[in-house]
Design an enzyme around this catalytic site. Structure first.
Site, mmCIF file in Angstrom:
data_model
loop_
_atom_site.group_PDB
_atom_site.id
_atom_site.type_symbol
_atom_site.label_atom_id
_atom_site.label_comp_id
_atom_site.label_asym_id
_atom_site.label_seq_id
_atom_site.Cartn_x
_atom_site.Cartn_y
_atom_site.Cartn_z
ATOM 1 N N LYS A 8 0.805 -1.255 -0.001
ATOM 2 C CA LYS A 8 0.158 0.202 -0.100
ATOM 3 C C LYS A 8 0.862 1.302 -0.040
ATOM 4 O O LYS A 8 2.208 1.060 0.516
ATOM 5 C CB LYS A 8 -0.952 -0.104 1.278
ATOM 6 C CG LYS A 8 -2.037 0.869 0.998
ATOM 7 C CD LYS A 8 -2.994 0.144 0.041
ATOM 8 C CE LYS A 8 -4.282 1.068 -0.087
ATOM 9 N NZ LYS A 8 -5.405 0.021 -0.432
ATOM 10 N N SER B 28 -7.605 -5.016 -11.765
ATOM 11 C CA SER B 28 -6.250 -4.773 -11.857
ATOM 12 C C SER B 28 -5.631 -5.695 -12.313
ATOM 13 O O SER B 28 -4.489 -5.590 -13.055
ATOM 14 C CB SER B 28 -5.715 -4.344 -10.595
ATOM 15 O OG SER B 28 -6.102 -2.815 -10.103
HETATM 16 P P1 NAD Z 1 -12.953 8.112 -3.105
HETATM 17 O O1 NAD Z 1 -11.854 9.041 -2.847
HETATM 18 O O2 NAD Z 1 -13.447 7.928 -4.570
HETATM 19 O O3 NAD Z 1 -14.418 8.282 -2.466
HETATM 20 C C1 NAD Z 1 -14.257 8.449 -0.910
HETATM 21 C C2 NAD Z 1 -15.803 8.922 -0.565
HETATM 22 O O4 NAD Z 1 -15.885 9.286 0.656
HETATM 23 C C3 NAD Z 1 -16.031 10.512 -1.150
HETATM 24 O O5 NAD Z 1 -17.250 10.432 -1.657
HETATM 25 C C4 NAD Z 1 -15.739 11.319 0.139
HETATM 26 O O6 NAD Z 1 -16.494 12.499 -0.004
HETATM 27 C C5 NAD Z 1 -16.353 10.376 1.226
HETATM 28 N N1 NAD Z 1 -16.127 10.522 2.522
HETATM 29 C C6 NAD Z 1 -14.862 11.006 3.152
HETATM 30 N N2 NAD Z 1 -14.878 11.054 4.474
HETATM 31 C C7 NAD Z 1 -16.218 10.909 4.655
HETATM 32 C C8 NAD Z 1 -17.096 10.820 5.749
HETATM 33 N N3 NAD Z 1 -16.658 10.962 7.090
HETATM 34 N N4 NAD Z 1 -18.467 10.441 5.708
HETATM 35 C C9 NAD Z 1 -19.016 10.110 4.647
HETATM 36 N N5 NAD Z 1 -18.348 10.219 3.378
HETATM 37 C C10 NAD Z 1 -17.007 10.393 3.381
HETATM 38 O O7 NAD Z 1 -12.135 6.704 -2.567
HETATM 39 P P2 NAD Z 1 -12.812 5.209 -2.830
HETATM 40 O O8 NAD Z 1 -11.796 4.763 -4.096
HETATM 41 O O9 NAD Z 1 -14.227 5.262 -3.433
HETATM 42 O O10 NAD Z 1 -12.614 4.327 -1.648
HETATM 43 C C11 NAD Z 1 -13.154 4.288 -0.541
HETATM 44 C C12 NAD Z 1 -12.909 3.208 0.369
HETATM 45 O O11 NAD Z 1 -12.984 1.822 -0.319
HETATM 46 C C13 NAD Z 1 -11.475 3.317 0.762
HETATM 47 O O12 NAD Z 1 -11.167 2.616 2.211
HETATM 48 C C14 NAD Z 1 -10.486 2.526 -0.209
HETATM 49 O O13 NAD Z 1 -9.391 2.012 0.578
HETATM 50 C C15 NAD Z 1 -11.595 1.506 -0.163
HETATM 51 N N6 NAD Z 1 -11.127 0.734 -1.477
HETATM 52 C C16 NAD Z 1 -11.217 1.443 -2.896
HETATM 53 C C17 NAD Z 1 -11.032 0.400 -3.815
HETATM 54 C C18 NAD Z 1 -11.064 1.305 -5.127
HETATM 55 O O14 NAD Z 1 -10.846 0.640 -6.305
HETATM 56 N N7 NAD Z 1 -11.175 2.476 -5.416
HETATM 57 C C19 NAD Z 1 -10.607 -0.754 -3.718
HETATM 58 C C20 NAD Z 1 -10.701 -1.459 -2.608
HETATM 59 C C21 NAD Z 1 -10.997 -0.673 -1.469
#
Ligand code: NAD
Length: 459
Positions: free
Chosen positions: A116, A392
């Protein structure tokens, strides 16, 4: 170190040690020693790389930004894991997320290890040019340890295909003549990315939920009827009625999961609340998710946060306090924002009967234990949010062969892979008396330890 995952790893190892069938090629005494060494392998990363990226801002000021790449374990293949841009990124969090990647890849039989990355910034505080510079510097500082056969980053919270495109571009400049398409995944399609990658995690999150309550339910009626696992029995509470869903986080993962729920014909459900970092939107009769997705796409990913913006989006909803979403009286909470969202301070206010972990580690250990005791079903992150890393992997293969799959082929392969995992772990949940998270960890650890042992690395 890495408290979240470590606690469950240790518990899983204790259970595995008692299981006669587990690693039966090792004698009982040697097994104890092997498991001790496995415990230390799993709870500590192979490498922690840290650096301070030196950036000249557009106003002329020069700053140094802390950044990390943690490589946890590569027994199954090259290190793999996202790069997060967020102001709360810290070393312990990155280690924990890297360990989760190792477990997730092992669980879903993806031939990658776990890693990570993180950069301690709020990306909204920087201009596009500054973000481009930060991405380039990240690759310059870590270029020796990255590469298609070494360590392959992807997007995470705060990063997207734009950042991956920039990073791969820089990698190509630094390593002329080397293959580069597989150096980063989650790139734009035009730049060697895979069709379907953008929505893969959110689609996979909803697919897990749907599979659990619909496909698996239909095919395994007697297993479910006869289960003695009190938690697994709860699955019956979700049958034959309209399920009310709330989705925390409306980014890459949350918005795609919400959209899948909106269009799903197999489960009778309604998304009645969604939130992002600014607001919660609520409508007891269900929100128009496609309109919200459209609005967010045109507004830097953010939900409408004023009545004027709601009108502009054509969405009928009440604007409420962001954090109240967690304690709404809904059937299912999808957590797709950040870690530690349900914790000791709010766990006894949770009314949902099921929690789906789209984000990594959104429920603390204490809250996990408490919710399990209360009979709340938790579909864990390692199981449900692997869609991103699975696609991926498909992107990495397509980059190597320079042969590309259609979007349909990508989703077919994604769902097949996830279904294979479900078939391996879900029956155990109904047959044994563990939580689904424990079952998944045990399956991942079993696979990792077997390969470590066969390669002569478990002693
Ligand atoms: P992102 O940045 O696209 O979206 C995050 C969202 O959460 C945004 O809408 C933001 O405004 C919102 N947010 C932030 N703080 C918040 C709060 N306190 N309350 C409510 N909403 C809040 O990120 P993402 O890629 O969607 O990732 C989200 C989660 O999923 C992370 O934990 C990430 O590690 C996990 N994840 C992502 C992927 C991926 O492919 N993008 C894969 C596996 C896991």
């Amino acid at each position: 170190m890495a408290k979240n995952t470590d606690f469950i790893i240790q518990r899983s190892l204790e259970v595995l040690l008692e299981d006669q069938r587990y690693l039966d090629e090792i004698e009982a005494d040697a097994k104890k020693t092997a498991l001790r060494s496995l415990s230390s392998i799993l709870s500590t990363p192979n490498h922690i790389h840290k650096s301070f990226l030196r950036i000249k801002l557009e106003n002329g000021e020069v700053i140094r930004i802390p950044s990390f790449r943690v490589q946890h374990n590569d027994i199954l293949g090259p290190y793999k894991g996202g790069i997060r841009f967020h102001e709360t990124v810290n070393e312990e969090e990155v280690i924990n997320l890297a360990i989760l990647m190792t477990l997730k890849n092992a669980l879903h039989e993806v031939p990658f290890g776990g890693a990570k990355g993180g950069v301690v910034i709020d990306p909204r505080d920087y201009t596009k040019r500054e973000l481009n510079l930060i991405c380039k510097k990240y690759v310059q500082y870590f270029s020796d340890i990255l590469g298609p056969e070494k360590d392959i980053p992807a997007p995470d919270a705060g990063t997207s295909e734009r950042e991956m495109d920039w990073m791969m571009g820089e990698y190509k400049t630094i390593q002329p003549g080397e293959s580069y398409l597989g150096s980063f995944t989650g790139k734009s399609v035009e730049n060697g990315g895979s069709l379907g990658r953008k929505h893969a995690t959110g689609k996979g999150v909803y697919f897990t939920f749907r599979y659990f309550l619909h496909d698996f339910y239909k095919q395994n009626k007697s297993l479910i009827e006869n289960t003695t696992n009190a938690l697994a029995k709860k699955v019956d509470d979700f049958k034959d009625r309209t399920l009310k869903l709330a989705v925390q986080g409306f980014g890459n993962v949350g918005s795609a999961a919400a959209e899948e729920a909106y269009h799903c014909n197999h489960i009778n459900n309604q998304v009645i609340a969604v939130s992002d970092r600014n607001v919660m939107l609520y409508n007891k009769d269900g929100l128009n998710i496609p309109e919200l997705v459209q609005f967010a796409e045109n507004n830097h990913g953010e939900l409408p946060s004023t009545d004027e913006q709601l009108k502009e989006a054509g969405v009928n909803a009440a604007i409420k306090d962001r954090d109240d979403l967690l304690t709404l009286d809904v059937d299912v909470l999808f957590l797709a924002a950040l870690e530690d969202q349900i914790h000791a301070g709010n766990m006894d206010h949770i009314k949902a009967r099921m929690v789906v972990e789209g984000a990594n580690g959104p429920v603390t250990n204490e809250a996990d234990h408490y919710l399990n005791e209360q009979g709340v079903l938790i579909i864990p992150d390692v199981l449900t949010n692997a869609g991103g890393v699975i696609v991926s992997y498909l992107e990495w293969i397509q980059g190597r062969d320079t042969q590309y799959y259609s979007e349909e082929e990508v989703y077919e392969r994604l769902f097949d892979k996830m279904e294979n995992t479900f078939k391996r772990v879900l029956p155990s949940f109904f047959e044994r008396s563990f939580t689904l998270r424990q079952i998944c960890y045990m399956e991942a650890i079993r696979r990792l330890s077997l390969i470590l042992f066969r390669q002569g690395k478990l002693y």
